[in-house]
Every structure is written in structure tokens, then in C-alpha cells.
Design a protein around this motif. Structure first.
Motif, short mmCIF file in Angstrom:
data_model
loop_
_atom_site.label_atom_id
_atom_site.label_comp_id
_atom_site.label_asym_id
_atom_site.label_seq_id
_atom_site.Cartn_x
_atom_site.Cartn_y
_atom_site.Cartn_z
N UNK A 309 0.83 -1.20 0.00
CA UNK A 309 0.00 0.00 0.00
C UNK A 309 0.87 1.26 0.00
N UNK A 310 1.93 1.23 0.80
CA UNK A 310 2.83 2.40 0.85
C UNK A 310 3.51 2.62 -0.49
N UNK A 311 4.01 1.56 -1.10
CA UNK A 311 4.67 1.69 -2.40
C UNK A 311 3.69 2.20 -3.44
N UNK A 312 2.47 1.65 -3.43
CA UNK A 312 1.47 2.08 -4.39
C UNK A 312 1.09 3.53 -4.25
N UNK A 313 1.26 4.10 -3.06
CA UNK A 313 0.99 5.52 -2.84
C UNK A 313 2.21 6.40 -3.09
N UNK A 314 3.29 5.76 -3.56
CA UNK A 314 4.49 6.53 -3.87
C UNK A 314 5.39 6.78 -2.68
N UNK A 361 3.64 6.98 13.97
CA UNK A 361 4.07 8.32 13.57
C UNK A 361 4.01 8.56 12.07
N UNK A 362 4.16 7.50 11.27
CA UNK A 362 4.26 7.74 9.83
C UNK A 362 3.40 6.84 8.97
N UNK A 363 3.41 5.54 9.24
CA UNK A 363 2.75 4.61 8.32
C UNK A 363 1.25 4.85 8.27
N UNK A 364 0.60 4.93 9.43
CA UNK A 364 -0.86 5.12 9.43
C UNK A 364 -1.24 6.42 8.74
N UNK A 365 -0.48 7.47 8.99
CA UNK A 365 -0.78 8.76 8.35
C UNK A 365 -0.60 8.68 6.84
N UNK A 366 0.43 7.97 6.39
CA UNK A 366 0.65 7.83 4.95
C UNK A 366 -0.49 7.06 4.29
N UNK A 367 -1.13 6.19 5.04
CA UNK A 367 -2.26 5.43 4.52
C UNK A 367 -3.59 6.16 4.72
N UNK A 368 -3.55 7.35 5.31
CA UNK A 368 -4.75 8.15 5.58
C UNK A 368 -5.72 7.43 6.50
N UNK A 369 -5.19 6.73 7.48
CA UNK A 369 -6.02 6.00 8.44
C UNK A 369 -5.82 6.61 9.83
N UNK A 370 -6.88 7.10 10.47
CA UNK A 370 -6.75 7.61 11.84
C UNK A 370 -6.60 6.46 12.82
N UNK A 371 -5.76 6.64 13.80
CA UNK A 371 -5.55 5.61 14.82
C UNK A 371 -6.40 5.91 16.04
N UNK A 372 -6.98 4.84 16.61
CA UNK A 372 -7.71 4.92 17.86
C UNK A 372 -7.19 3.83 18.76
N UNK A 373 -7.74 3.73 19.96
CA UNK A 373 -7.32 2.72 20.90
C UNK A 373 -8.46 1.75 21.11
N UNK A 374 -8.19 0.47 20.82
CA UNK A 374 -9.21 -0.54 20.99
C UNK A 374 -8.98 -1.31 22.29
N UNK A 375 -9.93 -2.15 22.66
CA UNK A 375 -9.78 -2.93 23.88
C UNK A 375 -8.79 -4.08 23.68
N UNK A 376 -8.25 -4.22 22.46
CA UNK A 376 -7.18 -5.20 22.23
C UNK A 376 -5.82 -4.53 22.16
N UNK A 377 -5.76 -3.27 22.60
CA UNK A 377 -4.57 -2.48 22.39
C UNK A 377 -3.36 -2.97 23.17
#
Length: 379
Positions: A309-314, A361-377
Motif C-alpha cells: 500500500x505504501x509503495x502504491x501511494x508513492x 508516527x508515519x505509516x498510518x498517516x501515509x495510509x490516511x487512516x486515523x488511529x484509535x485505541x481498541x480494547x485489544x490495544x
């Protein structure tokens, strides 16, 4: 800054609903080239990668990656129940039953790490892999002598599933010379194994249904599933790094008590095999295989790892650093031995923490995905 309170898995999905458009990855754009005058990244992919959409990522995950794992887990669970039945009938040695428990556990970790889709919705980890087992609760459950699966439904989760089975199969009273479980214990083991079969069948049915889903027909559901996958991948990593390795070491050190560290499994060999199974499952969803670097995953026809996914987004430089961080963790797991002590294990958790930090810090933002905290965290 104060950390937000943990969200349940359901809350995590709900908070992602309004963000689905931002999470849909554009389709068919070429991968970015290195800037003029700069060298191409080391180990750059041999061929241009497509710009994978969220629909294609989810079709790869649910349509091609998870169903075979669910089928394998269901088959191993059936084999575990069959081995337990044969043992109770005096037709299979205890060693065979123990070996089948190990194989079923590894198949379970391959499917449930990270926990997504029906594994989250059904709370399967709690149902069949609750840790720590409560010895007193297990003793009381054995005294009640359940005879049917409905009887087992009334047994608390800390007294059944994989950890309870391990305690019974590998207990001091049954190891190493014993060759046969007593009748009450054998009945309980058989019912516990059959309860795992029920859960395995339910997961396979649910994942078979998702395999046929048209992800392009519902962008909102696709965005939610994409957000869950990315967040739960991180949760799975933290479950391995902290809940299963780091926290038991820390608790043991601060307690001042002697004895063995209370890791999830009963023996060093079981823990190491379990950790490696979890990591290999996480790695498969995050890192391209050598073959995939030569021939990119076909959109909608194969699992699309996070690196793809990261490579595909450049994001070639980030993808390279991501791959290197994963490879360092891979090497750390490979170097561990059953006798490895806290120093080696803490070095591994530091390596895994570096993967966590890069992801957050970088991967989730590059994928445009917001991070939250789950009960499996794992925190």
C-alpha cells in the motif's frame, strides 16, 4: 498530552465511519519514482506497483488471505477434538493429544493475529484464549463435571479454551511420565476441545460470507473495515510486544518474587512458538515476500500487505524503512531460544517498539487512516 480513554472495538468502528472517503485509496496510479538526482531506495521493487484501493485491500484480506486460515484452524480444531476423543477411549497416547494442541494453537494464532472482522465481533480471543487461566475456577469447573456443550456454556472463560487445556494436558500431575488423563479430566478436555470446534466453525462461516462480499458496493463498510484492519494490526503487535512479553517481565521484576515469569503459555517452548506464530501472521500482512517484490500482488486477487500500500501511494522511502524495521523484528524473533532470558526478551520488545513508533508516527498517516485505541490495544 493526556491519552484518550480506550475505545471498544465497536466504538473504534463507529468513529471511523465518517472518514471512509479519506481512506479510500486511489486506483491505478503509478508508483512514484525517486526524485531527480537521488538514488533509488535500496531493494526497491523490480516492477511498478498499482495504486491499490481500499476495496482491493479488503478483497485481498477477506477474499483470499483469511478464508484459508479459517479453514486450517477449523480442520486443526476438529483434529484436536478427534484426538481428545481417541485418548479418552484409550486409542491415542497423551503425547499425540499434546502435539495436536500445539498445532491447533498455532493455527488459531495465524488466524486471530491481528484480530479483525468476526474474531473481533464474536470476541473469540476471550472465548477460547482467555489469559490468565484461573486455577481455582478451573478446579471448580472440573468438580462440577460438565457432560455436554451446554454445560460448558456455564463455565467461565478463564476455565476453558487453549490456556485451560494446556494446564490440564501439561500439568505436573500429567507430565512427563503420565500416558493417560483420568476420566473426569479427559471428559473436560474433550468438551473444551469441542467448544473450540464450535467457535472455529462459526469463524469459518462468517469469513466465507465475507469472502463473497462486494466491497466496492459499500464504500462506508469498506472504509470501516480498512480502519479496523490498520488499527487492529497495531493492536496485535502491541498484544505480542507488551501483553504477552513485556508486561509479564515487568510484573515479575516489580513483584520481587522468584520463580518463573508468568508468560501466557506454560513452557518456554510453547511461548516461543506462540510468539513466532503471532509475528509471522503480523508480518505476512505487513511485509512483501520476495516473490511479491518481483510480481506485485494483483489487485483484488491477493493479500495486499501494508508495504505494498505504501509503495502504491508513492511512499518508497517510508516503505523501505518500514520493511527494514520489520526485518529487524523478524531477526529478533529468529534469534530467540526457549532459554532466552529477560535481557534478550526486552531487547526484542525494544525492536518491536520501534515498529510501533514508526507505524504510529508515519505509516498510518501515509495510509490516511486515523488511529484509535481498541480494547485489544495491550495497554
Amino acid at each position: 498530552m493526556r491519552r484518550p480513554p480506550p475505545l471498544s472495538a465497536l466504538a473504534l468502528l463507529l468513529c471511523a465511519l465518517g472518514l471512509a472517503p479519506a481512506m479510500a485509496l486511489a486506483q491505478s496510479a503509478p508508483a512514484a519514482e525517486a526524485a531527480p538526482g537521488t538514488a533509488a531506495p535500496v531493494n526497491a521493487p523490480a516492477n511498478a506497483f498499482p495504486y491499490y484501493s481500499a476495496e482491493q485491500a479488503m478483497q485481498g484480506l477477506y477474499g483470499h488471505h483469511l478464508p484459508p486460515l479459517a479453514a486450517a484452524f477449523e480442520a486443526q480444531a476438529q483434529a484436536l477434538a478427534g484426538s481428545a476423543a481417541r485418548h479418552c477411549q484409550g486409542q491415542a497416547p497423551l503425547a499425540e493429544l499434546r502435539a495436536q494442541w500445539r498445532q491447533t494453537l498455532l493455527a488459531w494464532q495465524s488466524l486471530s493475529t491481528p484480530a479483525v472482522g468476526p474474531v473481533v465481533q464474536r470476541r473469540s480471543q476471550r472465548q477460547i484464549d482467555f489469559w490468565p487461566t484461573r486455577p481455582e475456577l478451573l478446579r471448580k469447573a472440573l468438580e462440577k463435571a460438565p457432560q455436554t456443550l451446554p454445560d460448558m456454556d456455564r463455565v467461565g472463560t478463564p476455565a476453558k479454551g487453549f490456556p485451560a487445556l494446556e494446564r490440564l494436558l501439561f500439568a505436573t500431575s500429567a507430565a512427563p511420565a503420565a500416558t493417560r488423563l483420568d476420566a473426569p479430566t479427559c471428559t473436560y478436555v474433550l468438551l473444551s476441545a469441542r467448544a473450540i470446534v464450535v467457535e472455529a466453525q462459526a469463524l469459518k462461516t462468517a469469513l466465507d460470507t465475507l469472502a463473497a462480499q462486494d466491497w466496492a458496493a459499500s464504500p462506508e463498510a469498506t472504509g470501516t473495515a480498512m480502519a479496523e484492519w490498520v488499527n487492529q494490526w497495531l493492536a496485535g503487535l502491541e498484544r505480542l510486544r507488551w501483553a504477552h512479553i513485556g508486561k509479564p517481565i515487568q510484573s515479575h521484576q516489580t513483584s520481587g518474587k522468584g520463580g518463573a515469569i508468568a508468560f501466557p503459555r506454560q513452557t518456554p517452548e510453547h511461548n516461543l512458538a506462540d510468539w513466532r506464530a503471532q509475528w509471522q501472521s503480523l508480518r505476512a500482512q505487513a511485509r512483501l515476500s520476495p516473490t511479491q517484490r518481483q510480481t506485485p500482488p494483483e489487485p483484488g486477487q491477493a493479500l495486499v500487505p501494508l508495504e505494498a500500500l505504501l509503495i502504491g501511494k508513492g511512499q518508497l522511502a517510508l516503505a523501505q524503512r518500514w520493511a527494514q524495521a520489520l526485518d529487524r523484528a523478524d531477526a529478533g524473533l529468529a534469534q530467540l531460544q526457549p532459554q532466552s532470558g529477560p535481557r534478550e526478551l526486552q531487547a526484542l520488545t525494544a525492536t518491536l517498539q520501534a515498529v510501533t513508533v514508526l507505524f504510529q508516527n508515519e505509516v498510518a498517516a501515509a495510509l490516511d487512516i486515523p488511529l484509535g485505541f481498541s480494547d485489544a490495544d495491550g495497554d
